[in-house]
Design a protein around this motif. Structure first.
Motif, PDB file in Angstrom:
ATOM      1  N   TYR B  36      -3.003   5.005   1.770  1.00 51.32           N
ATOM      2  CA  TYR B  36      -3.499   6.143   1.017  1.00 51.32           C
ATOM      3  C   TYR B  36      -2.447   7.243   0.978  1.00 51.32           C
ATOM      4  O   TYR B  36      -1.655   7.394   1.921  1.00 51.32           O
ATOM      5  N   GLN B  38      -2.237  11.451   0.485  1.00 52.91           N
ATOM      6  CA  GLN B  38      -3.025  12.675   0.472  1.00 52.91           C
ATOM      7  C   GLN B  38      -2.117  13.881   0.288  1.00 52.91           C
ATOM      8  O   GLN B  38      -1.152  14.061   1.041  1.00 52.91           O
ATOM      9  N   LYS B  42      -6.426  18.165  -0.973  1.00 48.91           N
ATOM     10  CA  LYS B  42      -6.994  17.154  -1.855  1.00 48.91           C
ATOM     11  C   LYS B  42      -7.536  15.974  -1.064  1.00 48.91           C
ATOM     12  O   LYS B  42      -7.155  15.761   0.093  1.00 48.91           O
ATOM     13  N   ALA B  43      -8.396  15.194  -1.709  1.00 46.43           N
ATOM     14  CA  ALA B  43      -8.890  13.967  -1.090  1.00 46.43           C
ATOM     15  C   ALA B  43      -7.799  12.898  -1.113  1.00 46.43           C
ATOM     16  O   ALA B  43      -6.911  12.918  -1.969  1.00 46.43           O
ATOM     17  N   PRO B  44      -7.867  11.968  -0.174  1.00 47.16           N
ATOM     18  CA  PRO B  44      -6.916  10.851  -0.196  1.00 47.16           C
ATOM     19  C   PRO B  44      -7.089  10.014  -1.463  1.00 47.16           C
ATOM     20  O   PRO B  44      -8.152   9.996  -2.084  1.00 47.16           O
ATOM     21  N   LEU B  46      -6.265   6.014  -2.906  1.00 45.14           N
ATOM     22  CA  LEU B  46      -5.908   4.644  -2.561  1.00 45.14           C
ATOM     23  C   LEU B  46      -4.690   4.207  -3.366  1.00 45.14           C
ATOM     24  O   LEU B  46      -4.688   4.273  -4.592  1.00 45.14           O
ATOM     25  N   TYR B  87      -1.275   7.526   4.805  1.00 44.82           N
ATOM     26  CA  TYR B  87      -2.046   6.943   5.890  1.00 44.82           C
ATOM     27  C   TYR B  87      -2.262   5.447   5.641  1.00 44.82           C
ATOM     28  O   TYR B  87      -2.534   5.037   4.509  1.00 44.82           O
ATOM     29  N   PHE B  98      -7.735   4.514  10.980  1.00 45.84           N
ATOM     30  CA  PHE B  98      -6.575   4.979  10.223  1.00 45.84           C
ATOM     31  C   PHE B  98      -5.390   5.187  11.162  1.00 45.84           C
ATOM     32  O   PHE B  98      -5.567   5.485  12.352  1.00 45.84           O
ATOM     33  N   GLY B 100      -2.058   7.568  12.126  1.00 46.17           N
ATOM     34  CA  GLY B 100      -1.967   9.004  12.321  1.00 46.17           C
ATOM     35  C   GLY B 100      -1.354   9.777  11.171  1.00 46.17           C
ATOM     36  O   GLY B 100      -1.413  11.009  11.148  1.00 46.17           O
TER      37      GLY B 100
END
Lengths: 122, 107
Positions: B36, B38, B42-44, B46, B87, B98, B100
């Motif tokens: 992902y 990010q 904002k949102a992650p 895919l 991530y 996930f 780090g």
């Protein structure tokens, strides 16, 4: 267009409760597993909970098991997270996320909401 | 629980550079791995699933490889919009976990 909109976040005291909601649109909600993922301020992503399309399978992270309850209402295209016995370490942005399609579901998250902030503080 | 370890935790790079990020699982996860991106606030998003499959709409400069315990995300030619945190996530078994994160910064 797939849309996920979270609501219900806010400031709550330690030991308190909060219910998050996620309104889904733009896809057949009842066909997809759904998830909650959180992110503490300045930290990484942490998976919280998942629920299968028919609510038959539910999973929780150890950090929230026994305190949080995930549920869904397919008639209302909505996902929920009931959070009880909240702690300071639950402070985070909570994201609703859709599991990528397919059967059996493989829990990759292909659509995410914008997140709702939960702050646990006295 | 399966632990996911990413390296490096941050990398400084210039536009046009090739960037490689590594993710290691504490036990074998076959190819059940996603990446992902990010951006701040904002949102992650895919990018890659099943270790090497490109999500629809993601530029082809992103690629993933690996299986078992060792995985890589490669950005072949870094673009200004690629500066973000990345991530990895294992989907082999619950509990889902996930890495780090790896912050890709401007050099």
């Amino acid at each position: 267009e797939v849309q996920l909109v979270e609501s219900g976040g806010g400031l709550v005291k330690p030991g308190g409760s909060l219910r998050l909601s996620c309104a889904a649109s733009g896809f057949t909600f009842s066909s997809y597993s759904m998830n909650w993922v959180r992110q503490a301020p300045g930290k990484g992503l942490e998976w919280v909970s998942s629920i299968s399309s028919s609510s038959s399978y539910i999973y929780y992270a150890d950090s929230v098991k026994g305190r949080f309850t995930i549920s869904r209402d397919n008639a209302k295209n909505s996902l929920y997270l009931q959070m009880n016995s909240l702690r300071a370490e639950d402070t985070a942005v909570y994201y609703c996320a859709r599991t990528q399609g397919g059967y059996p579901p493989i829990y990759y998250f292909d659509y995410w909401g914008q997140g709702t902030l939960v702050t646990v503080s006295s | 629980d399966i632990q996911m370890t990413q390296s490096p935790s941050s990398v400084s790079a210039s536009v046009g550079d090739r960037v490689t990020i590594t993710c290691r699982a504490s036990q074998g996860i076959s190819s059940w791995l996603a990446w992902y991106q990010q951006k701040p606030g904002k949102a992650p998003k895919l990018l890659i699933y099943a270790a090497s499959s490109l999500q629809s709409g993601v530029p082809s400069r992103f690629s993933g490889s690996g299986s078992g315990t060792d995985f890589t995300l490669t950005i072949s030619s870094l673009q200004p919009e690629d500066f973000a945190t990345y991530y990895c996530q294992q989907a082999n078994s619950f509990l889902l976990t996930f890495g780090g994160g790896t912050k890709v910064e401007i050099k």
